[in-house]
Design a protein around this motif. Structure first.
Motif, PDB file in Angstrom:
ATOM      1  N   GLN A 110       0.798  -1.105  -0.104  1.00  0.00           N
ATOM      2  CA  GLN A 110      -0.020  -0.039   0.220  1.00  0.00           C
ATOM      3  C   GLN A 110       1.024   1.359   0.018  1.00  0.00           C
ATOM      4  N   TYR A 111       1.884   1.047   0.630  1.00  0.00           N
ATOM      5  CA  TYR A 111       2.823   2.242   0.714  1.00  0.00           C
ATOM      6  C   TYR A 111       3.595   2.520  -0.528  1.00  0.00           C
ATOM      7  N   LEU A 112       3.364   1.836  -1.639  1.00  0.00           N
ATOM      8  CA  LEU A 112       3.889   2.045  -3.097  1.00  0.00           C
ATOM      9  C   LEU A 112       3.001   3.178  -3.613  1.00  0.00           C
ATOM     10  N   ALA A 113       2.201   3.684  -2.814  1.00  0.00           N
ATOM     11  CA  ALA A 113       1.129   4.746  -3.560  1.00  0.00           C
ATOM     12  C   ALA A 113       1.934   5.921  -4.079  1.00  0.00           C
ATOM     13  N   PRO A 114       2.875   6.468  -3.098  1.00  0.00           N
ATOM     14  CA  PRO A 114       3.722   7.830  -3.812  1.00  0.00           C
ATOM     15  C   PRO A 114       4.392   7.696  -4.989  1.00  0.00           C
ATOM     16  N   ILE A 291       9.797   5.633   2.390  1.00  0.00           N
ATOM     17  CA  ILE A 291       8.869   6.310   2.970  1.00  0.00           C
ATOM     18  C   ILE A 291       9.717   7.717   3.741  1.00  0.00           C
ATOM     19  N   LEU A 292      10.736   7.191   4.334  1.00  0.00           N
ATOM     20  CA  LEU A 292      11.564   8.197   5.206  1.00  0.00           C
ATOM     21  C   LEU A 292      12.155   9.357   4.145  1.00  0.00           C
ATOM     22  N   VAL A 304       5.761  14.504  -3.035  1.00  0.00           N
ATOM     23  CA  VAL A 304       5.587  15.110  -1.800  1.00  0.00           C
ATOM     24  C   VAL A 304       4.643  16.489  -2.014  1.00  0.00           C
ATOM     25  N   GLU A 305       4.054  16.649  -3.294  1.00  0.00           N
ATOM     26  CA  GLU A 305       3.447  17.722  -3.563  1.00  0.00           C
ATOM     27  C   GLU A 305       1.938  17.511  -2.824  1.00  0.00           C
ATOM     28  N   VAL A 306       1.391  16.546  -2.697  1.00  0.00           N
ATOM     29  CA  VAL A 306       0.286  16.036  -2.350  1.00  0.00           C
ATOM     30  C   VAL A 306       0.290  15.935  -0.734  1.00  0.00           C
ATOM     31  N   GLU A 307      -0.763  16.439  -0.289  1.00  0.00           N
ATOM     32  CA  GLU A 307      -1.136  16.531   1.200  1.00  0.00           C
ATOM     33  C   GLU A 307      -1.560  15.073   1.724  1.00  0.00           C
ATOM     34  N   GLU A 308      -0.766  14.764   2.550  1.00  0.00           N
ATOM     35  CA  GLU A 308      -0.906  13.446   2.937  1.00  0.00           C
ATOM     36  C   GLU A 308      -2.110  13.097   3.783  1.00  0.00           C
ATOM     37  N   VAL A 309      -2.868  12.062   3.563  1.00  0.00           N
ATOM     38  CA  VAL A 309      -4.023  11.518   4.537  1.00  0.00           C
ATOM     39  C   VAL A 309      -4.080  10.518   4.749  1.00  0.00           C
ATOM     40  N   LYS A 310      -3.997  10.095   6.186  1.00  0.00           N
ATOM     41  CA  LYS A 310      -3.791   8.811   6.508  1.00  0.00           C
ATOM     42  C   LYS A 310      -5.137   7.942   6.589  1.00  0.00           C
TER      43      LYS A 310
END
Length: 312
Positions: A110-114, A291-292, A304-310
């Motif tokens: 799921q963390y491949l989304a970026p 991620i780091l 990192v231009e997109v606001e992160e929503v958990k």
């Protein structure tokens, strides 16, 4: 900002991230040991957690926004789309990946989304490929290869269905993240996510009503695991993350929330005793490194231009 409030912020975001990671592992326990239906768990989790988050908004923040989000037709339509194609899609694909595989692999995929967001921006020619983006994609591909194959070209180390659902979860999270931005500029996060959860839960209820399950056949510990997934793994996890933003910057919370996949991996391996090869560990840490890198990166990077929503 005084040091004591920052310490509270650190505690909140780390605790919330751990709750998210462990929540996935507990869901795996429910699927594999107690044969809990995925549709039922996703439906009830979304409905209950959504109502709890809106309750927090009602008692602690601007309660007028709870109904205010429905007053304009455009916003209402956006919220419905976000709830079904965003929230429901993310939650269902993530849980399905856990059911057919394990929480560690599902969370990491799921963390491949970026990476998918980077590709989207570049294809739309909205940004140029930077060195950071190149390194992000490299770490994601390297991590995914080791995670899914344990270094063997001949076979997958996890079931194919788990991989398919996991990749779809990453795609859904990329859409979720991109689509949420205009809504979050107008309304509080608790309002948008709370309603999105309720909308997603109601939509899935039409296919699998939440009351259609034989709960009487489950042992007491199964009920406790279920409550943990909803209360701690969803509601408290998200609430703590939002509260941490009161004393920490978004970059700091993003960085510290990378504890989530690590918590999922460790609890899956130690508690559920899932086999995890040495090269899979390298793959896991490659994705965590990605991620780091994003959390510490510059704003001109596409991801990192997109606001992160958990989402939990």
């Amino acid at each position: 900002m005084n040091s004591s409030s920052r310490k509270v912020g650190y505690l909140l975001v780390i605790t919330g991230a751990i709750f998210w990671g462990v929540g996935g592992t507990v869901a795996q326990k429910l699927f594999q040991q107690y044969a809990v239906n995925v549709n039922w768990l996703v439906t009830t989790r979304l409905l209950i957690a959504g109502m709890l988050l809106l309750s927090v908004q009602y008692f602690r923040k601007d309660r007028s926004q709870i109904l205010g989000v429905w007053k304009t037709k455009k916003t209402a339509i956006q919220l419905l789309i976000f709830g079904i194609l965003g929230m429901l899609a993310v939650q269902y694909t993530y849980m399905a990946s856990i059911k057919y595989g394990n929480a560690a692999v599902a969370t990491l995929l799921q963390y491949l989304a970026p990476v998918m967001i980077i590709i989207y921006y570049i294809l739309r020619k909205q940004t140029a490929l930077t060195r950071q983006d190149t390194m992000t994609v490299f770490l994601a591909l390297l991590g995914s290869f080791f995670l899914l194959t344990n270094g063997s070209f001949s076979q997958l180390s996890v079931p194919p269905l788990a991989v398919i659902w996991g990749i779809l979860s990453g795609v859904a999270l990329a859409f979720y993240t991109l689509y949420a931005v205009p809504l979050l500029k107008k309304f509080d996060t608790l309002v948008i996510v709370g309603w999105a959860m309720i909308i997603g839960g109601l939509a899935l209820s039409m296919i699998h009503p939440p009351w259609k399950i034989e709960l009487g056949t489950l042992p007491v510990e199964a009920y406790l695991y279920f409550l943990f997934v909803i209360i701690f793994g969803t509601m408290f996890a998200f609430w703590f993350y939002i509260e941490s933003l009161q004393s920490l910057s978004p970059k700091e919370t993003s960085l510290l929330s990378s504890v989530e996949p690590l918590a999922a991996v460790i609890t899956t391996v130690i508690w559920l005793k899932e086999p995890f090869g040495s090269l899979q560990w390298i793959g896991a840490f490659s994705i965590i490194g990605m991620i780091l890198l994003l959390a510490l990166g510059k704003k001109n990077s596409a991801a990192v231009e997109v606001e992160e929503v958990k989402v939990g």
